[in-house]
Design a protein around this motif. Structure first.
Motif, PDB file in Angstrom:
ATOM      1  N   MET A 329       0.888  -1.077  -0.088  1.00  0.00           N
ATOM      2  CA  MET A 329      -0.049   0.007  -0.123  1.00  0.00           C
ATOM      3  C   MET A 329       0.840   1.299  -0.148  1.00  0.00           C
ATOM      4  O   MET A 329       0.530   2.102  -0.504  1.00  0.00           O
ATOM      5  CB  MET A 329      -0.987  -0.140   1.198  1.00  0.00           C
ATOM      6  CG  MET A 329      -1.932  -1.202   1.268  1.00  0.00           C
ATOM      7  SD  MET A 329      -2.915  -1.218  -0.251  1.00  0.00           S
ATOM      8  CE  MET A 329      -3.976   0.215  -0.354  1.00  0.00           C
ATOM      9  N   ARG A 330       1.862   1.187   0.518  1.00  0.00           N
ATOM     10  CA  ARG A 330       2.809   2.497   0.563  1.00  0.00           C
ATOM     11  C   ARG A 330       3.288   2.762  -0.555  1.00  0.00           C
ATOM     12  O   ARG A 330       3.269   3.743  -1.293  1.00  0.00           O
ATOM     13  CB  ARG A 330       3.907   2.104   1.634  1.00  0.00           C
ATOM     14  CG  ARG A 330       5.082   3.121   1.913  1.00  0.00           C
ATOM     15  CD  ARG A 330       6.169   3.006   2.626  1.00  0.00           C
ATOM     16  NE  ARG A 330       7.016   3.811   2.607  1.00  0.00           N
ATOM     17  CZ  ARG A 330       8.360   3.761   1.957  1.00  0.00           C
ATOM     18  NH1 ARG A 330       8.573   2.422   1.618  1.00  0.00           N
ATOM     19  NH2 ARG A 330       9.271   4.602   1.988  1.00  0.00           N
ATOM     20  N   ALA A 331       3.848   1.486  -1.578  1.00  0.00           N
ATOM     21  CA  ALA A 331       4.350   1.810  -2.796  1.00  0.00           C
ATOM     22  C   ALA A 331       3.233   2.356  -3.808  1.00  0.00           C
ATOM     23  O   ALA A 331       3.417   2.919  -4.629  1.00  0.00           O
ATOM     24  CB  ALA A 331       4.972   0.376  -3.348  1.00  0.00           C
ATOM     25  N   ARG A 332       2.303   1.835  -3.626  1.00  0.00           N
ATOM     26  CA  ARG A 332       1.102   2.232  -4.367  1.00  0.00           C
ATOM     27  C   ARG A 332       0.962   3.783  -4.168  1.00  0.00           C
ATOM     28  O   ARG A 332       0.505   4.295  -5.181  1.00  0.00           O
ATOM     29  CB  ARG A 332      -0.366   1.592  -3.769  1.00  0.00           C
ATOM     30  CG  ARG A 332      -0.337   0.029  -4.459  1.00  0.00           C
ATOM     31  CD  ARG A 332      -1.593  -0.587  -4.177  1.00  0.00           C
ATOM     32  NE  ARG A 332      -2.081  -1.692  -4.715  1.00  0.00           N
ATOM     33  CZ  ARG A 332      -3.196  -2.337  -4.799  1.00  0.00           C
ATOM     34  NH1 ARG A 332      -4.317  -1.677  -4.473  1.00  0.00           N
ATOM     35  NH2 ARG A 332      -3.335  -3.641  -5.360  1.00  0.00           N
ATOM     36  N   PRO A 398       5.882   4.160 -15.549  1.00  0.00           N
ATOM     37  CA  PRO A 398       6.829   4.971 -15.219  1.00  0.00           C
ATOM     38  C   PRO A 398       6.616   5.416 -13.477  1.00  0.00           C
ATOM     39  O   PRO A 398       7.730   5.276 -12.548  1.00  0.00           O
ATOM     40  CB  PRO A 398       6.766   6.570 -15.966  1.00  0.00           C
ATOM     41  CG  PRO A 398       6.229   5.968 -17.235  1.00  0.00           C
ATOM     42  CD  PRO A 398       5.288   4.793 -16.861  1.00  0.00           C
ATOM     43  N   ALA A 399       5.145   5.636 -13.089  1.00  0.00           N
ATOM     44  CA  ALA A 399       5.051   5.753 -11.718  1.00  0.00           C
ATOM     45  C   ALA A 399       5.421   4.515 -10.913  1.00  0.00           C
ATOM     46  O   ALA A 399       5.906   4.657  -9.878  1.00  0.00           O
ATOM     47  CB  ALA A 399       3.589   6.122 -11.659  1.00  0.00           C
ATOM     48  N   LEU A 400       5.184   3.545 -11.326  1.00  0.00           N
ATOM     49  CA  LEU A 400       5.537   2.221 -10.742  1.00  0.00           C
ATOM     50  C   LEU A 400       6.899   2.059 -10.540  1.00  0.00           C
ATOM     51  O   LEU A 400       7.438   1.450  -9.515  1.00  0.00           O
ATOM     52  CB  LEU A 400       4.655   1.011 -11.345  1.00  0.00           C
ATOM     53  CG  LEU A 400       3.000   1.017 -11.051  1.00  0.00           C
ATOM     54  CD1 LEU A 400       2.568  -0.102 -12.024  1.00  0.00           C
ATOM     55  CD2 LEU A 400       2.578   1.123  -9.754  1.00  0.00           C
ATOM     56  N   ASP A 401       7.625   2.203 -11.488  1.00  0.00           N
ATOM     57  CA  ASP A 401       8.910   1.866 -11.547  1.00  0.00           C
ATOM     58  C   ASP A 401       9.384   3.071 -10.556  1.00  0.00           C
ATOM     59  O   ASP A 401      10.402   2.415  -9.803  1.00  0.00           O
ATOM     60  CB  ASP A 401       9.866   2.339 -12.777  1.00  0.00           C
ATOM     61  CG  ASP A 401       9.349   1.084 -13.866  1.00  0.00           C
ATOM     62  OD1 ASP A 401       8.813   0.209 -13.243  1.00  0.00           O
ATOM     63  OD2 ASP A 401       9.453   1.375 -15.078  1.00  0.00           O
ATOM     64  N   HIS A 402       9.101   4.243 -10.300  1.00  0.00           N
ATOM     65  CA  HIS A 402       9.704   5.193  -9.489  1.00  0.00           C
ATOM     66  C   HIS A 402       9.344   4.664  -8.081  1.00  0.00           C
ATOM     67  O   HIS A 402      10.002   4.763  -7.016  1.00  0.00           O
ATOM     68  CB  HIS A 402       8.937   6.563  -9.508  1.00  0.00           C
ATOM     69  CG  HIS A 402       9.190   7.731  -8.519  1.00  0.00           C
ATOM     70  ND1 HIS A 402      10.434   8.177  -8.362  1.00  0.00           N
ATOM     71  CD2 HIS A 402       8.275   7.808  -7.516  1.00  0.00           C
ATOM     72  CE1 HIS A 402      10.315   8.846  -7.330  1.00  0.00           C
ATOM     73  NE2 HIS A 402       9.160   8.853  -6.638  1.00  0.00           N
TER      74      HIS A 402
END
Length: 467
Positions: A329-332, A398-402
Motif C-alpha cells: 500500500m505504501r508503494a501504491r 513510470p510511476a510504478l518504477d519510481h
C-alpha cells in the motif's frame, strides 16, 4: 508496436455466439432497474423523514440530525480504508448507505411497531411487549432488512463482490446508514423528553443517549451486520459447484448477526449493570476480534497480489517489479503521488489508481482459478482485465518504477512455483533468465526489457483453470 487483440464478446461455450438479445423484456433494461431503485430509495427516504419528524418534532429532528451525523464520516472512512486494496465503486457504497438509511430503516420502523402492538394485544401481559419486541422482533427485522442490501450487491454487482473485505464494507456501510437514521430518532426523542421536563438545550436525557449510542457504541450496528457480510464474502470465494455452502454460510452469518443484536438489545434486562457487563465482556471483545480479522484479511489480499502477479510478469504483461509495488500500500501511494506531480496531474493519478485496481482484480481472479474456484467466464474476464492494464501501461509503468526505487523491495521478485500460463491460458514463451532478474541482479533495473509474450494470439479454445 504490437496491438492488443480485441477481447471476445462471448465464451466459447456460449450458444448465442455472443449476440445480444434484441427483444429483452422491458424490466431487464438497465435504465429501468436504476430508475426503479432510485424511485424506491427516494420514496423510502421521504416517508422515513416524515415519520421521524412526526415523532421528534422539527426542533428535535434537527438536533438529532446534527448529533447523529458525527460518527458517520469516521465509520465511512474506516470501511473505505479497508477497501483500499481493491476499492469498489462509489455507487455501491452510496446504494448501501441509502438502503440502510432509507429502505431498511423504514421497514424496521413499520415492522417493529406493528409487531409490538400485535404482541401487546395478543398476550395477557402487555407490559412485556416492548421487551419481547426489542430482543426478538427487532433483531430479526432489522438484520434481515440490512442484509437485503448485501444480497442485492452480491447478486447484481457480482464482479465488485469478490471476497470477505467486500462483504464487510458493503454490510458496514449499510449498517452505518441504518444507525444514522435510528440515532436521529432516538436523539430527537430524547431531546423532546428534556424539553417536556423543562430543561433548556441539550440536557441529561439527550446527553446520556448521545454518550451511549454515539460515543460508546457507534460500531454496534456495523458490528452485527458485518457478520452477514462475512458470510456473503465466504460465499463469493466458494466455487459455483458448492451450492449448499454458498447458501448456508450467508444464512449462518445472518443468524449470528441476529443473535448478537438480540444479546445487545436484551442487556438492559440482565440487571442493574447488565448493559455494562455485556458491553465489556461481549461487545468489545467481538469488536476487537472482527477488527483483527478484517485487517488480517486485508493483508492477506496484499500477499495474494504479490504471489499471483509474477506469473504475468514472467509472461511479459507486467514488469518484474510491479508485483512488489502492487502488493504494498505504501508503494501504491508513492506511485499515485508521483503520477499526480510529474506525469499529468489528477488524470494521471487516476489512471495509476485504476491500473492498481485492475491488477489487484487480476491477481484475485488468478488465485480463484488456481484453487479451482473460477467461474465459467474466467478467460473472458482475464482478457478484459489485461486489456485495461495494457491501455494504461504507458502512464502507470513510470510511476510504478519510481515507486519500486523509492520503496526499495527487500527481496527480488521471482516467478511462482506453479505452472505459468501466458495470455489467456496459453503457456508463456520461455523468458531469458536476465529478463526475469538474475539472482545477483537487482530486479528494479532488469538487464533487458520484458516484452509481452504472444500479444496477438487468438482467443483460446480452453481454460486451464476450468473445473
Amino acid at each position: 508496436m504490437a496491438t492488443f487483440p480485441p477481447y471476445p464478446t462471448h465464451h466459447p461455450g456460449d450458444p448465442t455466439g455472443g449476440t445480444t438479445l434484441r427483444h429483452a423484456h422491458w424490466w431487464q433494461r438497465k435504465w429501468v432497474r436504476y430508475g426503479a431503485l432510485i424511485t424506491l430509495l427516494t420514496l423510502s427516504g421521504l416517508v422515513i423523514l416524515a415519520l421521524v419528524r412526526q415523532q421528534t418534532g422539527t426542533q428535535g429532528f434537527l438536533v438529532g440530525l446534527g448529533l447523529a451525523v458525527l460518527p458517520v464520516p469516521l465509520l465511512i472512512a474506516a470501511f473505505r480504508w479497508l477497501d483500499r486494496v481493491e476499492p469498489g465503486p462509489w455507487r455501491n457504497l452510496l446504494f448501501a448507505f441509502a438502503w440502510g438509511a432509507c429502505a431498511a430503516a423504514l421497514i424496521a420502523i413499520i415492522a417493529n411497531s406493528f409487531a409490538t402492538k400485535w404482541i401487546a394485544t395478543a398476550t395477557a401481559d402487555p407490559s412485556g411487549a416492548d421487551t419481547l419486541g426489542a430482543t426478538v422482533i427487532a433483531p430479526i427485522v432489522e438484520e434481515s432488512a440490512k442484509a437485503a442490501a448485501v444480497l442485492l450487491v452480491f447478486l447484481f454487482r457480482r464482479r465488485d463482490f469478490t471476497g470477505i473485505v467486500d462483504g464487510v464494507v458493503i454490510a458496514g456501510v449499510t449498517a452505518t446508514g441504518f444507525a444514522f437514521t435510528e440515532n436521529i430518532l432516538y436523539l430527537g426523542t430524547a431531546f423532546g423528553t428534556d424539553q417536556l421536563t423543562g430543561d433548556s438545550g441539550i440536557a441529561s436525557v439527550t446527553a446520556a443517549t448521545f454518550f451511549v449510542r454515539v460515543v460508546m457504541s457507534p460500531f454496534a450496528h456495523p458490528l452485527f451486520t458485518v457478520l452477514t457480510g462475512i458470510g456473503f464474502g465466504i460465499s463469493a470465494l466458494s466455487a459455483e459447484r458448492q451450492r449448499v455452502r454458498r447458501i448456508l454460510v450467508p444464512l449462518s452469518g445472518l443468524l449470528l448477526a441476529m443473535g448478537m443484536h438480540a444479546t445487545w438489545n436484551g442487556s438492559s434486562t440482565f440487571g442493574q449493570f447488565g448493559f455494562f457487563a455485556v458491553y465489556a465482556m461481549f461487545m468489545l471483545p467481538a469488536f476487537a476480534l472482527l477488527t483483527w480479522l478484517v485487517i488480517w484479511t486485508r493483508q492477506r489480499e496484499l500477499r495474494t497480489v504479490r504471489e499471483e502477479l509474477p506469473a504475468y510478469a514472467v509472461a511479459g504483461w507486467l514488469t518484474p517489479t510491479e508485483p512488489y509495488v502492487l502488493g504494498s500500500m505504501r508503494a501504491r501511494r508513492v506511485a499515485r503521488e508521483y503520477a499526480r506531480r510529474h506525469l499529468g496531474g489528477r488524470p494521471a493519478g487516476r489512471a495509476v489508481s485504476q491500473y492498481e485496481a485492475y491488477a489487484t482484480s487480476l491477481a484475485f481472479l488468478r488465485r480463484r482459478g488456481r484453487l479451482g474456484r473460477a467461474n465459467a467466464d474466467f478467460v473472458v474476464r482475464e482478457r478484459e482485465l489485461l486489456h485495461e492494464l495494457w491501455r494504461r501501461r504507458e502512464m502507470a509503468r513510470p510511476a510504478l518504477d519510481h515507486a519500486a526505487r523509492a520503496t526499495a523491495p527487500p527481496v527480488p521478485v521471482t516467478s511462482p512455483p506453479w505452472p505459468v500460463y501466458g495470455v489467456y491460458g496459453y503457456p508463456a514463451q520461455p523468458v531469458h533468465p536476465a529478463q526475469q532478474g538474475h539472482p545477483t541482479h537487482h530486479p528494479i533495473q532488469p538487464a533487458h526489457p520484458v516484452q509481452p509474450a504472444h500479444p496477438t494470439v487468438p482467443y483460446p479454445a480452453y481454460n486451464p483453470y476450468r473445473t
